[in-house]
Design a protein around this motif. Structure first.
Motif, PDB file in Angstrom:
ATOM      1  N   PHE A  80       0.858  -1.188   0.000  1.00  0.00           N
ATOM      2  CA  PHE A  80       0.000   0.000   0.000  1.00  0.00           C
ATOM      3  C   PHE A  80       0.898   1.243   0.000  1.00  0.00           C
ATOM      4  O   PHE A  80       1.645   1.467   0.943  1.00  0.00           O
ATOM      5  N   VAL A  81       0.805   2.041  -1.080  1.00  0.00           N
ATOM      6  CA  VAL A  81       1.668   3.222  -1.234  1.00  0.00           C
ATOM      7  C   VAL A  81       0.809   4.472  -1.379  1.00  0.00           C
ATOM      8  O   VAL A  81      -0.164   4.484  -2.147  1.00  0.00           O
ATOM      9  N   VAL A  82       1.161   5.516  -0.641  1.00  0.00           N
ATOM     10  CA  VAL A  82       0.516   6.826  -0.770  1.00  0.00           C
ATOM     11  C   VAL A  82       1.599   7.820  -1.168  1.00  0.00           C
ATOM     12  O   VAL A  82       2.510   8.082  -0.393  1.00  0.00           O
ATOM     13  N   ASP A  83       1.517   8.343  -2.386  1.00  0.00           N
ATOM     14  CA  ASP A  83       2.511   9.283  -2.907  1.00  0.00           C
ATOM     15  C   ASP A  83       1.878  10.675  -2.962  1.00  0.00           C
ATOM     16  O   ASP A  83       1.009  10.940  -3.791  1.00  0.00           O
ATOM     17  N   THR A 128      -2.182  13.482  -5.214  1.00  0.00           N
ATOM     18  CA  THR A 128      -1.933  12.434  -4.232  1.00  0.00           C
ATOM     19  C   THR A 128      -2.341  11.112  -4.864  1.00  0.00           C
ATOM     20  O   THR A 128      -3.488  10.966  -5.301  1.00  0.00           O
ATOM     21  N   GLU A 129      -1.403  10.186  -4.951  1.00  0.00           N
ATOM     22  CA  GLU A 129      -1.655   8.882  -5.565  1.00  0.00           C
ATOM     23  C   GLU A 129      -1.717   7.824  -4.474  1.00  0.00           C
ATOM     24  O   GLU A 129      -0.745   7.647  -3.728  1.00  0.00           O
ATOM     25  N   VAL A 130      -2.846   7.143  -4.386  1.00  0.00           N
ATOM     26  CA  VAL A 130      -3.023   6.069  -3.408  1.00  0.00           C
ATOM     27  C   VAL A 130      -3.184   4.777  -4.189  1.00  0.00           C
ATOM     28  O   VAL A 130      -4.063   4.683  -5.050  1.00  0.00           O
ATOM     29  N   ALA A 131      -2.349   3.777  -3.927  1.00  0.00           N
ATOM     30  CA  ALA A 131      -2.400   2.552  -4.730  1.00  0.00           C
ATOM     31  C   ALA A 131      -2.041   1.319  -3.920  1.00  0.00           C
ATOM     32  O   ALA A 131      -1.192   1.372  -3.032  1.00  0.00           O
ATOM     33  N   VAL A 132      -2.730   0.229  -4.246  1.00  0.00           N
ATOM     34  CA  VAL A 132      -2.386  -1.090  -3.711  1.00  0.00           C
ATOM     35  C   VAL A 132      -1.750  -1.881  -4.851  1.00  0.00           C
ATOM     36  O   VAL A 132      -2.344  -2.010  -5.931  1.00  0.00           O
ATOM     37  N   ILE A 133      -0.545  -2.374  -4.620  1.00  0.00           N
ATOM     38  CA  ILE A 133       0.249  -3.011  -5.676  1.00  0.00           C
ATOM     39  C   ILE A 133       0.500  -4.473  -5.341  1.00  0.00           C
ATOM     40  O   ILE A 133       0.831  -4.810  -4.196  1.00  0.00           O
ATOM     41  N   SER A 134       0.337  -5.333  -6.326  1.00  0.00           N
ATOM     42  CA  SER A 134       0.626  -6.758  -6.173  1.00  0.00           C
ATOM     43  C   SER A 134       0.973  -7.343  -7.530  1.00  0.00           C
ATOM     44  O   SER A 134       0.382  -6.952  -8.550  1.00  0.00           O
ATOM     45  N   LEU A 135       1.930  -8.258  -7.572  1.00  0.00           N
ATOM     46  CA  LEU A 135       2.346  -8.933  -8.801  1.00  0.00           C
ATOM     47  C   LEU A 135       2.687  -7.944  -9.918  1.00  0.00           C
ATOM     48  O   LEU A 135       2.330  -8.129 -11.082  1.00  0.00           O
ATOM     49  N   GLY A 136       3.372  -6.849  -9.547  1.00  0.00           N
ATOM     50  CA  GLY A 136       3.843  -5.881 -10.527  1.00  0.00           C
ATOM     51  C   GLY A 136       2.771  -5.001 -11.131  1.00  0.00           C
ATOM     52  O   GLY A 136       3.020  -4.290 -12.107  1.00  0.00           O
TER      53      GLY A 136
END
Length: 355
Positions: free
Chosen positions: A165-168, A174-182
């Motif tokens: 879970f990344v919040v940039d 503001t970019e909020v993203a959940v990342i998995s498997l690239g």
């Protein structure tokens, strides 16, 4: 024959990653690290259309130019608002980065370039970035979404089957993203970030003190005494501007509690975006996030108390990654140095070239 030319270009070129930010642009050159970190500001002569200054020199002119000169940002909310000026700014950064590297036989560079872009931008906006970079002298253009780049820069295991879970929080978005498997599983892109927080302080000064202050003054106040939640210690700072009633210069003293209240609405919008993304995250990935925590990147993550407030509101660990201001460009650079293994997270240019 074609592969021979590709190998020659690769030998002569200076591969670089560019974080084309709303507030600041950074350039990472392969094997050398970050060599440029300058404001995304361009000064233009409105009579002739001539570019007068770019980067640090142009920022010094903001709010101090005669009527025929405008010092502006060609990117708004992370996307190109003025194509021609952005192209000139990209050319400046590419040529400056190339000039600082050893030139071979006087030949041109035509570098491979990877550029970070916000999540959810349209195909038209993607094409604008590609075209600007190509026109500025890039041979091959890769695009990478900023949360992915931040995660790579933070050395998170984004290619594994686990939730990251990344919040940039940048200047424009503001970019909020959940990342998995690239890949990005769930995301929110919010046009509330560092610039909006500055505007909140400008609006506060006008409403409370009838004082007109500049953007640079507002940013200095945000950095020095701004916070996302009330602080135990009291901080104060003089705020100078023009009184809107008398028209005369005036100085007032503001306290951190005042600035915290001024920023409160925008901070709540960022937290709402985080909560909404959590609601859209599959349960299995959410279980990973609960143990790994939320990672904050970007300059906005340095707002005092923001990590503590997010942790309190989401009931999950929250940590600011190392050197959050450069996470996007560092991650983009790492992706460029590992094109073969990280090709799945990057969008190639239209001809599919991976030279």
């Amino acid at each position: 024959m074609k592969s021979a030319f590709k190998n020659l270009f690769s030998f002569l070129s200076v591969d670089m990653a560019i974080d084309l930010g709303t507030a600041n642009s950074l350039v990472y050159v392969k094997d050398r690290g970050i060599i440029i970190n300058e404001p995304s500001v361009v000064a233009v002569n409105n009579k002739t259309g001539q570019i007068l200054a770019i980067g640090e020199e142009a920022k010094k002119m903001v709010g101090r130019t005669p009527a025929y000169i405008s010092a502006t940002r060609p990117l708004v909310n992370g996307v190109i608002s003025d194509f021609e000026v952005t192209e000139q700014m990209l050319r400046y950064f590419i040529e400056k980065a190339a000039a600082s590297s050893k030139k071979i036989f006087g030949l041109g560079y035509m570098p491979r370039v990877i550029i970070g872009i916000p999540c959810g931008v349209t195909e038209v906006e993607r094409k604008a970035v590609r075209d600007a970079a190509k026109n500025a002298g890039a041979r091959t253009v890769f695009l990478i979404e900023e949360p992915l780049a931040s995660a790579i820069g933070a050395k998170l295991p984004i290619q594994e089957a686990g939730g990251n879970f990344v919040v940039d929080i940048g200047g424009g978005t503001t970019e909020v993203a959940v990342i998995s498997l690239g890949g990005i599983v769930a995301f929110r892109s919010l046009r509330v970030a560092g610039d909006k927080l500055n505007n909140d302080i400008v609006d506060f000064a006008q409403k409370e003190f009838k004082l007109l202050i500049g953007e640079r003054t507002a940013e200095a106040i945000k950095i020095n005494i701004g916070s996302a939640m009330p602080l135990k210690e009291k901080k104060e700072m003089p705020m100078r501007g023009r009184n809107l009633v008398t028209g005369l210069p005036e100085e007032v003293v503001v306290f951190n509690d005042d600035i915290q209240r001024a920023l409160d609405r925008s901070v709540k919008q960022i937290i709402l975006a985080i909560k909404t993304t959590i609601e859209e995250t599959p349960p299995e990935l959410l279980a990973d996030v609960m143990s790994n925590g939320i990672y904050l990147a970007g300059g906005g993550s340095l707002l005092r108390g923001l990590d503590i407030l997010i942790q309190k509101e989401t009931k999950m660990p929250c940590k600011i990654i190392d050197d959050p201001l450069t996470s996007v460009v560092r991650g983009s650079g790492m992706a460029l140095e590992n094109v073969e293994t990280l090709a799945s997270v990057m969008a190639k240019d239209d001809d599919g070239d991976v030279a």
